[in-house]
Design an enzyme around this catalytic site. Structure first.
Site, mmCIF file in Angstrom:
data_model
loop_
_atom_site.group_PDB
_atom_site.id
_atom_site.type_symbol
_atom_site.label_atom_id
_atom_site.label_comp_id
_atom_site.label_asym_id
_atom_site.label_seq_id
_atom_site.Cartn_x
_atom_site.Cartn_y
_atom_site.Cartn_z
ATOM 1 N N HIS A 159 -23.837 -4.779 -152.085
ATOM 2 C CA HIS A 159 -24.155 -5.703 -150.874
ATOM 3 C C HIS A 159 -25.289 -6.616 -151.062
ATOM 4 C CE1 HIS A 159 -22.007 -1.823 -149.036
ATOM 5 N NE2 HIS A 159 -21.139 -3.202 -148.820
ATOM 6 N N SER A 202 -19.650 2.297 -150.611
ATOM 7 C CA SER A 202 -20.319 3.198 -149.559
ATOM 8 C C SER A 202 -19.450 4.473 -149.786
ATOM 9 C CB SER A 202 -20.009 2.536 -148.369
ATOM 10 O OG SER A 202 -20.569 1.171 -148.360
HETATM 11 P P1 AMP Z 1 -17.825 -3.364 -147.441
HETATM 12 O O1 AMP Z 1 -18.997 -3.179 -146.813
HETATM 13 O O2 AMP Z 1 -17.120 -2.338 -148.391
HETATM 14 O O3 AMP Z 1 -16.698 -4.142 -146.441
HETATM 15 O O4 AMP Z 1 -18.078 -4.402 -148.516
HETATM 16 C C1 AMP Z 1 -18.606 -5.748 -148.008
HETATM 17 C C2 AMP Z 1 -18.627 -6.768 -149.251
HETATM 18 O O5 AMP Z 1 -19.358 -6.108 -150.301
HETATM 19 C C3 AMP Z 1 -17.293 -7.105 -149.969
HETATM 20 O O6 AMP Z 1 -17.115 -8.414 -150.247
HETATM 21 C C4 AMP Z 1 -17.250 -6.155 -151.148
HETATM 22 O O7 AMP Z 1 -16.238 -6.575 -152.014
HETATM 23 C C5 AMP Z 1 -18.640 -6.210 -151.534
HETATM 24 N N1 AMP Z 1 -19.060 -5.295 -152.450
HETATM 25 C C6 AMP Z 1 -18.682 -3.923 -152.220
HETATM 26 N N2 AMP Z 1 -19.115 -3.205 -153.234
HETATM 27 C C7 AMP Z 1 -19.698 -3.853 -154.263
HETATM 28 C C8 AMP Z 1 -20.094 -3.770 -155.575
HETATM 29 N N3 AMP Z 1 -20.028 -2.620 -156.022
HETATM 30 N N4 AMP Z 1 -20.427 -4.945 -156.332
HETATM 31 C C9 AMP Z 1 -20.296 -6.119 -155.778
HETATM 32 N N5 AMP Z 1 -19.788 -6.386 -154.568
HETATM 33 C C10 AMP Z 1 -19.395 -5.260 -153.974
#
Ligand code: AMP
Length: 283
Positions: free
Chosen positions: A33, A188
């Site tokens: 993130h 997460s």
């Molecule tokens: P989330 O909190 O899981 O909804 O993720 C929020 C944003 O962070 C989304 O655009 C995800 O694709 C991105 N994201 C989550 N994990 C990663 C990672 N390991 N590498 C790059 N982007 C990530």
């Protein structure tokens, strides 16, 4: 860094700025993130992150109630990364009445892969992102930027198509996947893994790499490629939903003559114990 919980406070915080660069998240932030925030920073004159666990994108049996909520630690990380404004609304603030107007992804994109195994997931995602774009960008006078991770490859495509088809004045940026040293994509949900499962979890990325390598080495029978990869993980105790090769352009299966580097992506989702992990590699 300002942390705001209401739409009115968000509008006040953003009023002096012309060009927000926005990173939507569900919180429990990790280096993946924060890499998005770092990518967003030079794109606008104010960097905004949202933290909202979006009920609409969870199925009834999924982990909405137990999804990790760590607002204070998240804000500390965001402040240290140079984020300017955090928007962390309550459910009542973002959905003061039931959100019955929804944004549906086209079936050919939204009902395959993740959408097949999590029906309604992309409707939930597209609906909240449309709404968050309204909240963050409504006062902007200059260019509007939003950053999403390639970790959620299909989600990034859904958002890109939504922006294009609704002619939203937003430029969407895709950030590369941040991984742990052993190759596991940061997520997460990794915190649900036991120590033993954590050691095994990198096998998903390894299996996808092997799948991609076999495809580029000349094996063009997609069903055979998928079966080998799924069998490999199943034998190690996983419950794979899918491991496949798709065209980057539309996530449809490639024809045999389309197995070319630069045009394909290996995508997979599998459960290890109770934890469902997803990953992908562009080939
Ligand atoms: P989330 O909190 O899981 O909804 O993720 C929020 C944003 O962070 C989304 O655009 C995800 O694709 C991105 N994201 C989550 N994990 C990663 C990672 N390991 N590498 C790059 N982007 C990530």
């Amino acid at each position: 860094m300002l942390v705001v919980h209401t739409l009115a406070d968000l509008q006040r915080a953003l009023a002096p700025f012309d060009s927000p660069a926005f990173v939507p998240t569900m919180g429990n932030l990790h280096k993946g993130h924060l890499a998005l925030v770092r990518m967003a920073k030079p794109l606008g004159d104010v960097t905004v992150a949202s933290i909202f666990v979006n009920r609409l994108q969870f199925l009834p049996h999924e982990d909405f109630d137990t999804y990790p909520r760590t607002l204070q630690a998240d804000c500390d990380h965001l402040a240290a990364t140079g984020c300017d404004v955090v928007f962390a609304p309550s459910e009542k603030e973002l959905y003061p009445q039931p959100q019955t107007f929804k944004v549906h992804a086209p079936s050919a994109l939204g009902d395959i892969l993740e959408g097949h195994f999590r029906p309604g997931f992309f409707t939930g995602v597209a609906t909240v992102v449309m709404k968050l774009f309204q909240c963050v960008f409504s006062q902007a006078k200059g260019p509007r930027h939003a950053v999403f991770g390639k970790k959620d490859y299909q989600q990034l495509m859904v958002i890109r198509q939504m922006v294009e088809q609704f002619a939203l004045p937003v430029t969407v940026h895709g950030a590369d996947i941040e991984r742990a040293e052993d190759g596991l994509a940061l997520s997460s949900r990794n915190m649900y893994l036991s120590a033993q499962e954590r050691a095994e979890a990198m096998q998903l990325s390894t299996a996808l790499r092997a799948l991609g390598a076999a495809a580029l080495a000349g094996e063009h029978n997609l069903a055979a490629l998928e079966a080998t990869a799924m069998h490999h993980l199943a034998q190690r105790g996983w419950q794979p939903d899918y491991l496949t090769i798709r065209r980057r352009v539309d996530l449809q299966p490639p024809e045999p003559h389309q197995f070319r580097a630069g045009e394909l992506v290996a995508l997979g989702a599998a459960k290890l114990g109770k934890t469902r992990l997803i990953d992908n590699w562009e080939l």
